[in-house]
Scaffold this motif. Structure first.
Motif, short mmCIF file in Angstrom:
data_model
loop_
_atom_site.label_atom_id
_atom_site.label_comp_id
_atom_site.label_asym_id
_atom_site.label_seq_id
_atom_site.Cartn_x
_atom_site.Cartn_y
_atom_site.Cartn_z
N SER A 64 0.83 -1.21 0.00
CA SER A 64 0.00 0.00 0.00
C SER A 64 0.86 1.25 0.00
N HIS A 68 0.56 4.34 -2.66
CA HIS A 68 0.37 5.72 -2.22
C HIS A 68 1.45 6.63 -2.79
N PHE A 108 -10.07 1.25 -4.62
CA PHE A 108 -9.69 0.84 -3.28
C PHE A 108 -10.46 -0.40 -2.84
N GLN A 109 -9.93 -1.09 -1.83
CA GLN A 109 -10.58 -2.29 -1.30
C GLN A 109 -11.95 -1.97 -0.72
N PHE A 110 -12.07 -0.84 -0.04
CA PHE A 110 -13.32 -0.51 0.65
C PHE A 110 -14.14 0.55 -0.11
N HIS A 112 -14.73 3.45 -0.99
CA HIS A 112 -14.64 4.89 -0.75
C HIS A 112 -15.64 5.67 -1.59
N LEU A 113 -16.85 5.17 -1.69
CA LEU A 113 -17.93 5.90 -2.32
C LEU A 113 -18.58 6.82 -1.29
N LEU A 114 -19.24 7.88 -1.76
CA LEU A 114 -19.91 8.82 -0.85
C LEU A 114 -21.37 8.43 -0.73
N SER A 115 -21.78 8.05 0.47
CA SER A 115 -23.11 7.47 0.67
C SER A 115 -24.23 8.47 0.43
N ASN A 122 -21.54 9.65 -7.83
CA ASN A 122 -20.25 9.12 -7.42
C ASN A 122 -19.33 8.92 -8.62
N GLN A 167 -18.14 -1.92 -6.06
CA GLN A 167 -16.81 -1.92 -6.68
C GLN A 167 -16.90 -1.62 -8.17
N ALA A 170 -17.05 2.00 -8.37
CA ALA A 170 -15.73 2.56 -8.10
C ALA A 170 -14.82 2.46 -9.33
#
Length: 241
Positions: A64, A68, A108-110, A112-115, A122, A167, A170
């Motif tokens: 990671s 980055h 990203f794995q998680f 990182h979308l905006l709910s 998005n 995903q 994303a």
């Protein structure tokens, strides 16, 4: 969802003008408990246009950190990093942010979308940040959502989607600006095996269609085997096959 991607033979590689270059890159962190931690040690490589590179390694090996640094989110403690021949160390943080916005797609794995935003909102967010109006990129957004089988969910809230659907959104967001480089950090790590394979099929297909270069971190040897090359990080040192 589309059918699995067909296998692809690596295309010809050019020695000049790589999309991404690391030269003797090191990264250290000062920690309270353990003192100085060496996350990367003298890492050097070139990523050529159109390549698909997988990076594997144990947790804590520096994967990671490498991504980055490649994205310009962090800066190296030693060595140089270049994007398409442009030395990152010569840029201010604001300039790096602009170059990243215009040239790099991140997955990203998680997710990182905006709910609080819809699926379509998005996806078009990078264009809005770049100063484009939503109406001017609407057709591109719908084209991407159609490609991933989510055009009928464009107005839905993202928290109504499954993990695999999130995903896919994303991936669309990462590709909205047609980046030259896509960086993916464990893009299937939060998905079951079947969904993860389907998502990677889709990402490989779409990256090839847009002509983007792909550098991705994965714990899955099965997924890594589909890349043109597999690189291994071990205690911050890069080993290339």
């Amino acid at each position: 969802m589309t059918s699995p991607a067909k296998s692809r033979q690596p295309g010809p590689r050019r020695a000049a003008d790589p999309v991404l270059s690391f030269r003797h890159v090191g990264k250290t962190y000062d920690t309270f408990a353990a003192g100085t931690k060496h996350a990367l040690n003298g890492v050097s490589f070139d990523v050529q246009r159109g390549q698909r590179i997988a990076i594997v390694g144990r947790s804590g090996s520096g994967k990671s950190t490498l991504l980055h640094l490649a994205a310009g989110i962090d800066v190296p403690s030693a060595g140089t990093i270049s994007w398409s021949g442009r030395d990152m160390s010569a840029l201010t943080e604001r300039e790096r942010t602009r170059v990243r916005r215009d040239n790099i797609g991140l997955v990203f794995q998680f997710f990182h979308l905006l709910s609080h935003l819809s699926v379509a909102e998005n996806v078009c967010l990078p264009e809005l940040i770049a100063g484009r109006r939503a109406a001017s990129v609407g057709s591109r957004v719908m084209q991407l959502l159609q490609r991933v089988g989510l055009a009928d969910r464009a107005k839905d809230a993202v928290d109504q989607l499954s993990g695999g659907e999130m995903q896919r959104v994303a991936i669309c967001r990462a590709l909205i600006r047609r980046p030259s480089l896509v960086l993916a950090d464990e893009p299937t790590g939060n998905l079951d095996d079947t969904t993860g394979r389907a998502v990677m099929d889709l990402m490989f297909e779409m990256v090839e269609e847009t002509g983007s270069t792909l550098l991705f971190v994965t714990h899955s040897q099965e997924l890594a085997a589909r890349a043109d090359d597999i690189w291994t990080l071990h205690s911050g040192t890069l080993e290339r096959s």
